[in-house]
Design a protein around this motif. Structure first.
Motif, short mmCIF file in Angstrom:
data_model
loop_
_atom_site.label_atom_id
_atom_site.label_comp_id
_atom_site.label_asym_id
_atom_site.label_seq_id
_atom_site.Cartn_x
_atom_site.Cartn_y
_atom_site.Cartn_z
N TYR A 204 88.76 48.74 13.23
CA TYR A 204 88.17 49.76 12.82
C TYR A 204 87.22 49.21 11.79
O TYR A 204 86.16 49.64 11.72
N ILE A 205 87.72 48.60 10.73
CA ILE A 205 87.05 48.01 9.48
C ILE A 205 86.08 46.96 10.08
O ILE A 205 84.83 47.11 9.41
N TRP A 206 86.47 46.22 10.96
CA TRP A 206 85.37 45.24 11.51
C TRP A 206 84.09 46.10 12.15
O TRP A 206 82.89 45.67 11.86
N LEU B 290 92.41 52.25 20.59
CA LEU B 290 92.72 53.14 19.61
C LEU B 290 91.70 53.27 18.39
O LEU B 290 91.50 54.34 17.83
N ALA B 291 91.13 52.14 18.09
CA ALA B 291 90.23 52.06 16.77
C ALA B 291 88.78 52.85 17.25
O ALA B 291 88.36 53.70 16.68
N LEU B 292 88.54 52.70 18.75
CA LEU B 292 87.34 53.54 18.98
C LEU B 292 87.55 54.87 19.23
O LEU B 292 86.77 55.79 19.00
N ALA B 293 89.01 55.45 19.47
CA ALA B 293 89.28 56.96 19.49
C ALA B 293 89.09 57.50 18.21
O ALA B 293 88.75 58.67 18.04
N VAL B 294 89.16 56.75 16.95
CA VAL B 294 88.98 57.52 15.90
C VAL B 294 87.67 56.92 15.11
O VAL B 294 87.17 57.40 13.83
N TYR B 295 86.46 56.47 16.04
CA TYR B 295 85.25 56.08 15.43
C TYR B 295 84.37 56.51 16.54
O TYR B 295 83.70 55.83 17.33
#
Length: 312
Positions: A231-233, A276-281
């Motif tokens: 997510y940070i990347w 999972l990272a894309l789900a929150v972005y």
């Protein structure tokens, strides 16, 4: 808006889940729907060096250093020692896992919001951890205490290199503070010292190269250290792109593949963490292809105008 978020917006959470046969996809829909329902606009900030490299995910032997390579940057974290009551010093290994990442996020965010190397702890940090879903008690308290001590003890070296030069910055993250009460059920105000002092070099680099993120997003993935790193990347890379760019699987493996000996084993786990990272972005546009990841120019997690307002 991502495909998952678009589906939820069109048919609703329950109908979107009914269309899925994979239990993991249903779980992602719940997280994506919760993100779409978020009303908070809390700003988080991290150093760009942590967007290109990262802490280990699992515990290392306490005397073992950690080295990771990103795009034109290398990170070396070395274990350190802290004084103990009654004399002597205790060796603490390298910080690791999701708890260490969340503590670092708090320290960096508060330092920039207040424009000060001194970061308030005590009640302020306790309230923030509670807001992020990390209630301080029991095993969570012990984990946070352990990771905070590791952060306070360790030494970092960031090295940047290009075709013509090599530069580096070597320092600790913390110059003092983060001492815990020995009893986790003591009054919250005594869990930590009132303030912690970040090192001058780390604070300077943080101010020069901040990466804004959306705090509520990390609350939904706070137990998955790989998803936090991804997510940070993405928050760092996507909004700075001028055109769609492919990152090959070997390049992704070099940055994120610590702990895996084979690319094919890493790839499956990485894709799960990426989802999972894309789900929150929701704004992120990323395609998974046979030869790598196709990154498309995307808005940052928090609009720049909103970031300016929140930083005032």
């Amino acid at each position: 808006m991502g495909q998952l978020h678009r589906l939820i917006s069109q048919v609703g959470r329950e109908q979107a889940k009914a269309l899925q046969t994979d239990p993991d996809q249903r779980s992602l829909i719940d997280i994506a729907a919760a993100v779409l329902e978020e009303e908070r606009q809390d700003l988080g900030i991290t150093y760009s060096g942590f967007a290109l490299t990262a802490l280990p995910h699992r515990r290392l032997p306490d005397d073992q250093p950690w080295e990771r390579r990103g795009h034109r940057i290398r990170l070396l974290i070395e274990p350190g020692r802290l004084p103990v009551r009654g004399g002597g010093f205790k060796l603490y290994g390298v910080p690791y896992g999701s708890r260490a990442r969340m503590i670092l996020l708090y320290l960096q965010t508060r330092a920039l919001q207040t424009d000060s190397r001194e970061v308030e702890l005590g009640r302020s940090m306790h309230d923030w951890l509670d807001r992020m879903g990390l209630s301080v008690g029991g095993q969570t308290y012990r984990d946070i205490r352990e990771q905070a001590s590791r952060i306070a003890a360790c030494n970092l070296t960031f090295a940047w290199e290009d075709a013509n030069s090599l530069g580096f910055e070597k320092d600790s993250i913390v110059k003092g503070g983060i001492h815990f009460s020995s009893e986790h059920n003591s009054p919250q105000g005594t869990l930590w010292e009132d303030r912690v002092l970040l090192s001058e070099a780390f604070f300077r680099e943080l101010k020069a190269h901040p990466v804004p993120i959306w705090e509520p997003a990390l609350r939904h993935i706070q137990n998955n250290s790989t998803s936090i790193d991804i997510y940070i990347w993405l928050a760092y890379r996507l909004h700075s792109l001028s055109k769609s760019t492919t990152i090959t699987w070997p390049a992704v493996f070099e940055q994120f593949g610590a702990g895996y000996s084979r690319l094919r084993d890493f790839r499956k786990r990485f894709i799960e963490a990426l989802q999972l990272a894309l789900a929150v972005y929701p704004e992120a546009r990323v395609d998974v292809e046979d030869h790598g990841l196709l990154l498309h120019p995307s808005p940052p997690p928090i609009p720049e105008r909103k970031m300016t307002q929140l930083m005032r």
